[in-house]
Write a protein that holds these residues in place. Structure first.
Motif, PDB file in Angstrom:
ATOM      1  N   LEU A 111      35.005 -25.201 -25.781  1.00 37.43           N
ATOM      2  CA  LEU A 111      35.486 -25.383 -27.024  1.00 37.43           C
ATOM      3  C   LEU A 111      37.227 -25.177 -26.791  1.00 37.43           C
ATOM      4  N   LEU A 112      37.411 -24.243 -25.965  1.00 38.84           N
ATOM      5  CA  LEU A 112      38.933 -23.909 -25.428  1.00 38.84           C
ATOM      6  C   LEU A 112      39.431 -25.002 -24.554  1.00 38.84           C
ATOM      7  N   ARG A 113      38.620 -25.499 -23.903  1.00 41.63           N
ATOM      8  CA  ARG A 113      38.978 -26.754 -22.911  1.00 41.63           C
ATOM      9  C   ARG A 113      39.324 -27.833 -23.808  1.00 41.63           C
ATOM     10  N   GLU A 114      38.508 -28.272 -24.821  1.00 35.61           N
ATOM     11  CA  GLU A 114      38.910 -29.313 -25.867  1.00 35.61           C
ATOM     12  C   GLU A 114      40.158 -29.011 -26.598  1.00 35.61           C
ATOM     13  N   VAL A 126      31.423  -9.227 -17.708  1.00 34.65           N
ATOM     14  CA  VAL A 126      31.406  -9.573 -16.308  1.00 34.65           C
ATOM     15  C   VAL A 126      31.913 -11.029 -16.250  1.00 34.65           C
ATOM     16  N   LEU A 127      32.506 -11.477 -15.454  1.00 32.99           N
ATOM     17  CA  LEU A 127      33.044 -12.939 -15.089  1.00 32.99           C
ATOM     18  C   LEU A 127      31.890 -13.449 -13.888  1.00 32.99           C
ATOM     19  N   LYS A 128      30.949 -13.971 -14.631  1.00 32.20           N
ATOM     20  CA  LYS A 128      29.907 -14.842 -13.697  1.00 32.20           C
ATOM     21  C   LYS A 128      30.705 -15.772 -13.274  1.00 32.20           C
ATOM     22  N   GLN A 129      29.712 -16.309 -12.254  1.00 39.10           N
ATOM     23  CA  GLN A 129      30.066 -17.460 -11.446  1.00 39.10           C
ATOM     24  C   GLN A 129      30.001 -18.733 -12.144  1.00 39.10           C
ATOM     25  N   GLU A 130      29.482 -19.021 -12.950  1.00 40.68           N
ATOM     26  CA  GLU A 130      29.434 -20.052 -13.997  1.00 40.68           C
ATOM     27  C   GLU A 130      30.707 -19.849 -14.681  1.00 40.68           C
ATOM     28  N   TYR A 131      31.091 -18.932 -15.222  1.00 45.17           N
ATOM     29  CA  TYR A 131      32.317 -18.779 -15.992  1.00 45.17           C
ATOM     30  C   TYR A 131      33.502 -19.307 -15.155  1.00 45.17           C
ATOM     31  N   TYR A 132      33.561 -18.535 -14.119  1.00 51.47           N
ATOM     32  CA  TYR A 132      34.413 -18.578 -13.064  1.00 51.47           C
ATOM     33  C   TYR A 132      34.814 -20.346 -12.468  1.00 51.47           C
ATOM     34  N   ASP A 133      33.588 -20.989 -12.486  1.00 52.24           N
ATOM     35  CA  ASP A 133      33.608 -22.463 -12.264  1.00 52.24           C
ATOM     36  C   ASP A 133      34.096 -23.192 -13.030  1.00 52.24           C
ATOM     37  N   MET A 134      33.714 -22.770 -14.384  1.00 47.90           N
ATOM     38  CA  MET A 134      34.339 -23.499 -15.504  1.00 47.90           C
ATOM     39  C   MET A 134      35.771 -23.553 -15.922  1.00 47.90           C
ATOM     40  N   GLY A 136      37.887 -22.586 -13.532  1.00 43.10           N
ATOM     41  CA  GLY A 136      38.580 -23.585 -12.371  1.00 43.10           C
ATOM     42  C   GLY A 136      38.718 -24.852 -12.775  1.00 43.10           C
ATOM     43  N   SER A 137      37.742 -25.574 -13.294  1.00 42.76           N
ATOM     44  CA  SER A 137      37.683 -26.987 -13.608  1.00 42.76           C
ATOM     45  C   SER A 137      38.801 -27.092 -14.962  1.00 42.76           C
ATOM     46  N   MET A 138      39.017 -26.026 -15.450  1.00 41.17           N
ATOM     47  CA  MET A 138      40.064 -26.157 -16.702  1.00 41.17           C
ATOM     48  C   MET A 138      41.521 -26.083 -16.177  1.00 41.17           C
ATOM     49  N   LYS A 139      41.531 -25.525 -15.106  1.00 35.52           N
ATOM     50  CA  LYS A 139      42.980 -25.259 -14.536  1.00 35.52           C
ATOM     51  C   LYS A 139      43.876 -24.556 -15.351  1.00 35.52           C
ATOM     52  N   VAL A 140      43.151 -23.409 -16.006  1.00 36.38           N
ATOM     53  CA  VAL A 140      44.484 -22.631 -16.721  1.00 36.38           C
ATOM     54  C   VAL A 140      44.062 -21.125 -16.294  1.00 36.38           C
ATOM     55  N   PRO A 141      45.146 -20.344 -16.263  1.00 34.19           N
ATOM     56  CA  PRO A 141      45.065 -18.911 -15.767  1.00 34.19           C
ATOM     57  C   PRO A 141      44.329 -18.175 -16.727  1.00 34.19           C
TER      58      PRO A 141
END
Length: 334
Positions: A111-114, A126-134, A136-141
């Motif tokens: 939703l935040l990406r949209e 915890v910042l899980k790998q799947e969260y980190y990957d998404m 990264g694809s959003m390209k936001v800090p």
């Protein structure tokens, strides 16, 4: 016609760039210039156009904040600090409730990406790998709050949970307590669970007090779990003289159970919390607790995030100072 930023600049006799810097609190102008621009904005009743501004700087002036429980006092105190900082810098906040087990986290990240948010504050999970990957694809800090990670490009703002718990139980020991129970947060939680339990165990060891698993009961940081845990402690270890709870909400639950059993705090049993929520001052008796400066943590995390958004530069992680707040739920024994 609605006035434009150009109209403001012409009437104030400054450049459009200067008006923009004043609007965004970026500095580089005198107090006199700021007063002149602010007065002109007021006279013209100028309203910055968020859409137009976004087209120019490729930003929406919006940040997303993810909490596992937006209704908790813990989240409320953090959000107060976040909101104060970001609104002063003309950003808006979109708050998402990810639920306790994080089952909605990916949904809200999408939703935040949209919504094209400019950055994200990620709290108490915890910042899980799947969260980190998404992310990264959003390209936001992103900045973590009351959490941490080994990802080098993800800064965090928190207290030292191990040391804070160590200091809390050490305080109880200095008051003469040796039969000390603990109500922990969620079992296995690597952020606020395990480190606080380790602090409890290590300080007992340092003072020659054997660890007894009967004295350790797990909750989930909520009031109800504090009630259940305190019932278990009274049933399993009635000799306990003090209890350290890993959250104020659980400590307040423990306090209510002790009262229900006809016992007095701190005369019959001492109780200590963790967080220093506003609730800690409201209960009777007021709760002795470990203070983590939630409002300040929220502000500092926001400052780091907006700095990353506007400069593109990385930010350093920060461990904030904790302290013991003495009120009326702990007594010294001899």
């Amino acid at each position: 016609m609605n006035p434009t930023i150009k109209d403001v600049a012409q009437k104030a006799n400054v450049s459009i760039a200067t008006v923009s810097r004043v609007l965004h609190n970026l500095g580089g102008y005198s107090d006199q210039t700021k007063q002149k621009v602010d007065q002109t904005i007021k006279e013209l009743q100028y309203q910055p156009n968020a859409i137009a501004r976004g087209l120019i700087n490729k930003r929406t002036q919006t940040i997303g904040v993810l909490f596992p429980d937006v209704s908790s006092t813990f989240s409320s105190d953090l959000l107060h600090g976040i909101g104060e900082f970001v609104h002063d810098r003309n950003y808006s906040v979109m708050v998402c409730n990810t639920d306790q087990d994080g089952k909605r986290t990916l949904k809200y990240l999408q939703l935040l990406r949209e919504k094209q948010v400019d950055g994200i504050i990620f709290s108490s999970e915890v910042l899980k790998q799947e969260y980190y990957d998404m992310l990264g694809s959003m390209k936001v800090p992103v900045v973590l709050v009351s959490s941490q990670t080994d990802y080098a490009n993800v800064p965090y703002v928190k207290v030292d949970d191990y040391q804070a718990a160590y200091d809390a139980v050490h305080y109880l020991i200095t008051k003469g307590h040796r039969s000390i129970g603990m109500i922990s947060g969620t079992k296995g939680d690597p952020i606020a669970g395990t480190p606080r339990v380790e602090g409890y165990r290590k300080v007992l060891e340092a003072h020659g007090i054997p660890f007894d698993s009967r004295y350790l009961v797990y909750g989930d940081f909520s009031y109800d779990s504090g009630c259940r845990a305190m019932e278990a402690i009274l049933r399993r270890t009635p000799e306990v003289t003090a209890v350290f709870a890993a959250s104020d909400e659980m400590a307040i639950g423990a306090l209510s159970v002790v009262t229900k059993h006809g016992m007095n705090v701190p005369e019959d049993i001492s109780i200590m919390g963790y967080d220093d929520l506003r609730l800690a001052r409201m209960v009777n008796p007021p709760l002795t607790t470990v203070r983590q400066p939630l409002y300040d943590i929220g502000m500092l995390a926001s400052e780091k995030l907006i700095g990353m958004i506007e400069t593109g530069e990385p930010a350093e992680s920060l461990i904030c100072a904790h302290s013991i707040v003495e009120r009326q739920t702990v007594r010294a024994i001899t």
